[in-house]
Write a protein that holds these residues in place. Structure first.
Motif, PDB file in Angstrom:
ATOM      1  N   LEU A   1      -0.535 -16.325 -10.784  1.00 24.23           N
ATOM      2  CA  LEU A   1      -0.416 -14.645 -10.644  1.00 24.23           C
ATOM      3  C   LEU A   1       0.026 -14.377  -9.212  1.00 24.23           C
ATOM      4  N   HIS A   2       0.025 -15.494  -8.283  1.00 21.23           N
ATOM      5  CA  HIS A   2       0.342 -15.225  -6.952  1.00 21.23           C
ATOM      6  C   HIS A   2       1.839 -14.621  -6.843  1.00 21.23           C
ATOM      7  N   LEU A   3       1.548 -13.325  -6.185  1.00 22.48           N
ATOM      8  CA  LEU A   3       2.757 -12.176  -5.977  1.00 22.48           C
ATOM      9  C   LEU A   3       3.402 -11.666  -7.354  1.00 22.48           C
ATOM     10  N   ILE A   4       2.439 -11.698  -8.300  1.00 19.99           N
ATOM     11  CA  ILE A   4       3.189 -11.019  -9.500  1.00 19.99           C
ATOM     12  C   ILE A   4       2.338  -9.560  -9.449  1.00 19.99           C
ATOM     13  N   TRP A   5       3.380  -8.646  -9.958  1.00 19.96           N
ATOM     14  CA  TRP A   5       2.819  -7.205  -9.905  1.00 19.96           C
ATOM     15  C   TRP A   5       3.138  -6.656 -11.335  1.00 19.96           C
ATOM     16  N   HIS A   6       2.264  -5.725 -11.527  1.00 21.59           N
ATOM     17  CA  HIS A   6       2.126  -4.988 -12.927  1.00 21.59           C
ATOM     18  C   HIS A   6       1.511  -3.498 -12.444  1.00 21.59           C
ATOM     19  N   GLU A   7       2.572  -2.562 -12.902  1.00 23.63           N
ATOM     20  CA  GLU A   7       2.084  -1.166 -12.719  1.00 23.63           C
ATOM     21  C   GLU A   7       1.698  -0.854 -11.320  1.00 23.63           C
ATOM     22  N   ASP A   8       0.478  -0.820 -11.032  1.00 22.80           N
ATOM     23  CA  ASP A   8       0.083  -0.338  -9.672  1.00 22.80           C
ATOM     24  C   ASP A   8      -1.063  -1.456  -8.907  1.00 22.80           C
ATOM     25  N   THR A   9      -0.594  -2.537  -9.530  1.00 21.52           N
ATOM     26  CA  THR A   9      -1.363  -3.814  -8.968  1.00 21.52           C
ATOM     27  C   THR A   9      -0.392  -4.788  -8.543  1.00 21.52           C
ATOM     28  N   ILE A  10      -0.815  -5.591  -7.499  1.00 26.74           N
ATOM     29  CA  ILE A  10      -0.231  -6.787  -7.176  1.00 26.74           C
ATOM     30  C   ILE A  10      -1.367  -7.909  -6.990  1.00 26.74           C
TER      31      ILE A  10
ATOM     32  N   LEU B   1       0.871  -0.983  -0.137  1.00 26.19           N
ATOM     33  CA  LEU B   1       0.082   0.001  -0.043  1.00 26.19           C
ATOM     34  C   LEU B   1       0.928   1.293  -0.230  1.00 26.19           C
ATOM     35  N   ILE B   2       2.142   1.185   0.806  1.00 33.22           N
ATOM     36  CA  ILE B   2       2.927   2.322   0.576  1.00 33.22           C
ATOM     37  C   ILE B   2       3.255   2.497  -0.554  1.00 33.22           C
ATOM     38  N   LYS B   3       3.585   1.587  -1.465  1.00 38.54           N
ATOM     39  CA  LYS B   3       3.981   1.882  -3.034  1.00 38.54           C
ATOM     40  C   LYS B   3       2.887   2.055  -3.571  1.00 38.54           C
ATOM     41  N   ASN B   4       1.768   2.396  -3.429  1.00 40.67           N
ATOM     42  CA  ASN B   4       0.311   2.670  -4.033  1.00 40.67           C
ATOM     43  C   ASN B   4       0.065   1.265  -5.074  1.00 40.67           C
ATOM     44  N   ARG B   5       0.193   0.212  -4.547  1.00 39.62           N
ATOM     45  CA  ARG B   5      -0.348  -0.760  -5.358  1.00 39.62           C
ATOM     46  C   ARG B   5      -1.650  -1.132  -4.611  1.00 39.62           C
ATOM     47  N   ILE B   6      -2.596  -1.786  -5.687  1.00 44.12           N
ATOM     48  CA  ILE B   6      -3.960  -2.258  -5.487  1.00 44.12           C
ATOM     49  C   ILE B   6      -3.681  -3.702  -5.025  1.00 44.12           C
ATOM     50  N   VAL B   7      -4.190  -4.269  -4.074  1.00 42.72           N
ATOM     51  CA  VAL B   7      -4.252  -5.803  -3.892  1.00 42.72           C
ATOM     52  C   VAL B   7      -5.275  -6.491  -4.600  1.00 42.72           C
ATOM     53  N   ILE B   8      -5.158  -7.378  -5.441  1.00 40.84           N
ATOM     54  CA  ILE B   8      -6.155  -7.967  -6.131  1.00 40.84           C
ATOM     55  C   ILE B   8      -6.199  -9.463  -5.749  1.00 40.84           C
TER      56      ILE B   8
ATOM     57  N   ILE C   1      -5.150  -5.917   6.326  1.00 41.41           N
ATOM     58  CA  ILE C   1      -5.178  -5.637   4.857  1.00 41.41           C
ATOM     59  C   ILE C   1      -5.782  -6.915   4.380  1.00 41.41           C
ATOM     60  N   ALA C   2      -5.241  -8.020   4.737  1.00 39.49           N
ATOM     61  CA  ALA C   2      -5.359  -9.498   4.178  1.00 39.49           C
ATOM     62  C   ALA C   2      -6.903  -9.785   4.180  1.00 39.49           C
ATOM     63  N   HIS C   3      -7.272  -9.433   5.318  1.00 39.24           N
ATOM     64  CA  HIS C   3      -8.835  -9.580   5.413  1.00 39.24           C
ATOM     65  C   HIS C   3      -9.864  -8.866   4.664  1.00 39.24           C
ATOM     66  N   LYS C   4      -9.279  -7.286   4.497  1.00 45.14           N
ATOM     67  CA  LYS C   4     -10.051  -6.714   3.719  1.00 45.14           C
ATOM     68  C   LYS C   4     -10.046  -7.047   2.442  1.00 45.14           C
ATOM     69  N   SER C   5      -9.012  -7.471   2.034  1.00 41.08           N
ATOM     70  CA  SER C   5      -8.675  -8.022   0.406  1.00 41.08           C
ATOM     71  C   SER C   5      -9.175  -9.228   0.193  1.00 41.08           C
ATOM     72  N   ASN C   6      -9.945  -9.978   1.160  1.00 39.18           N
ATOM     73  CA  ASN C   6     -10.387 -11.182   0.867  1.00 39.18           C
ATOM     74  C   ASN C   6      -9.300 -12.561   0.672  1.00 39.18           C
ATOM     75  N   LEU C   7      -8.257 -12.197   1.277  1.00 42.39           N
ATOM     76  CA  LEU C   7      -6.966 -13.175   1.110  1.00 42.39           C
ATOM     77  C   LEU C   7      -7.169 -14.399   2.108  1.00 42.39           C
ATOM     78  N   LEU C   8      -7.726 -14.300   3.443  1.00 44.58           N
ATOM     79  CA  LEU C   8      -7.836 -15.020   4.278  1.00 44.58           C
ATOM     80  C   LEU C   8      -9.331 -15.400   4.614  1.00 44.58           C
ATOM     81  N   PRO C   9      -9.786 -16.803   5.166  1.00 41.47           N
ATOM     82  CA  PRO C   9     -11.127 -16.955   5.780  1.00 41.47           C
ATOM     83  C   PRO C   9     -11.181 -15.942   6.904  1.00 41.47           C
ATOM     84  N   LYS C  10     -12.727 -15.275   7.045  1.00 41.37           N
ATOM     85  CA  LYS C  10     -12.976 -14.636   7.909  1.00 41.37           C
ATOM     86  C   LYS C  10     -12.765 -14.942   9.476  1.00 41.37           C
TER      87      LYS C  10
END
Length: 341
Positions: free
Chosen positions: A90-99, A76-83, A151-160
């Motif tokens: 695609l795991h841990l692949i970044w492109h421009e402002d997206t990871i 987030l500090i690097k202004n990347r959107i977590v998708i 951040i992981a929870h907000k990005s739906n990366l982990l079970p709630k």
């Protein structure tokens, strides 16, 4: 006796977070056939067939370090959107402002899955174990602080239902895994998509040259439940319309043509200041450069037209093949229905 780096005590029942039964997990993940179904699920969630093929040639283009992974707050500090991306490549692949990050499958938090499908069977493919271990090791670097966990929870990366304390207790053993305990993909951390795309282009072109088209060692053996693997042109296609591809080349082509125009203008000034009988070399050079510039300016236009025609023909061919398949399937279904009647 387990080999170094493949310790089977990496995960035990006392540290599991998901306590569901195998039957419940199979139902939620739409798995009907016990062993083959889980093998197919693990393959689709964890295997990196394309990267394994490219692995011998990745080192000049990326940092070979499994811990080369930014914690989520750093992204987030690097202004990347977590998708959240389900495709494991695609795991841990970044492109421009997206990871892109693959969400953690909840069954990897279940001890029974590890015991029965990742390390417990005599016929088990250890690449499943190594892929799962490497995937979880990557999460140990992604989530190091509670802010990363939020951040992981907000990005739906982990079970709630996963709490930060339980996750930290579970994941700490994976942080110290050596590279020989994980699959080749996790010898690297985060990777740049553009470089992987260019490497995939080069690797695809190499398959057309018999002397260098052999597969790297170890050979790739796609899972038997998947269709035959075909080498793609892109590691991941991020542009889905032809105009996006053209727009991608506008800026560099404009820069090149502006530079050529400036050089030609300078040559015109130089030629105008010359006496008629002197500097023949400069005259010949200017003439040749002018012709080369005209060719360079016309070539992209010709290539653009050809590319548009190729795309249109390819799309029309795809539509024809799809229609042929649809009609053939309808005839087969109709014939069966008639026979049944």
């Amino acid at each position: 006796m387990a080999e170094p780096g493949t310790s089977t005590d990496i995960f035990d029942a006392a540290h599991q977070i998901n306590t569901e039964t195998l039957q419940t997990l199979q139902l939620r993940h739409n798995i009907t056939d016990d062993t083959a179904g889980w093998d197919a699920r693990l393959t689709s969630d964890l295997k990196h067939i394309l990267f394994d093929y490219l692995y011998p040639w990745v080192w000049p283009f990326a940092t070979k370090a499994g811990n080369h992974i930014d914690p989520l707050h750093r992204a987030l500090i690097k202004n990347r959107i977590v998708i959240a991306a389900e495709d494991p490549k695609l795991h841990l692949i970044w492109h421009e402002d997206t990871i892109y990050i693959k969400p953690l499958p909840d069954y990897l938090l279940n001890f029974s899955i590890w015991q029965n499908y990742l390390r417990g069977r005599a016929d088990m493919d250890m690449t499943f174990y190594q892929a799962a271990a490497g995937f979880l090791r990557s999460y140990s670097f992604l989530i190091q602080r509670e802010s990363d966990f939020v951040i992981a929870h907000k990005s739906n990366l982990l079970p709630k239902y996963v709490s930060f304390l339980h996750f930290q207790r579970f994941i700490q053993r994976f942080r110290t895994l050596p590279d020989d305990a994980v699959s080749p993909r996790y010898h690297y951390g985060q990777l740049r998509l553009n470089r992987l795309n260019w490497l995939t282009h080069a690797s695809k072109l190499a398959t057309f040259v018999p002397r260098i088209s052999t597969q790297p060692s170890p050979p790739i053996a796609p899972h038997h439940d998947h269709p035959p693997w075909i080498h793609p042109w892109y590691y991941h296609e991020s542009r889905w319309e032809f105009r996006q591809h053209i727009a991608n080349w506008v800026a560099p082509l404009a820069f090149i043509f502006a530079s050529l125009s400036l050089i030609l203008s300078a040559m015109q000034v130089g030629l105008a200041s010359l006496d008629p009988g002197e500097a023949h070399v400069f005259v010949r050079t200017s003439k040749g450069f002018a012709i080369a510039t005209i060719v360079a300016a016309a070539a992209p236009l010709v290539l653009a037209v050809v590319a548009v025609l190729v795309v249109l023909v390819a799309q029309f061919g795809f539509a024809v093949r799809a229609e042929v398949r649809r009609r053939r399937d309808n005839r087969v279904v109709g014939g069966r229905a008639t026979g049944a009647a």
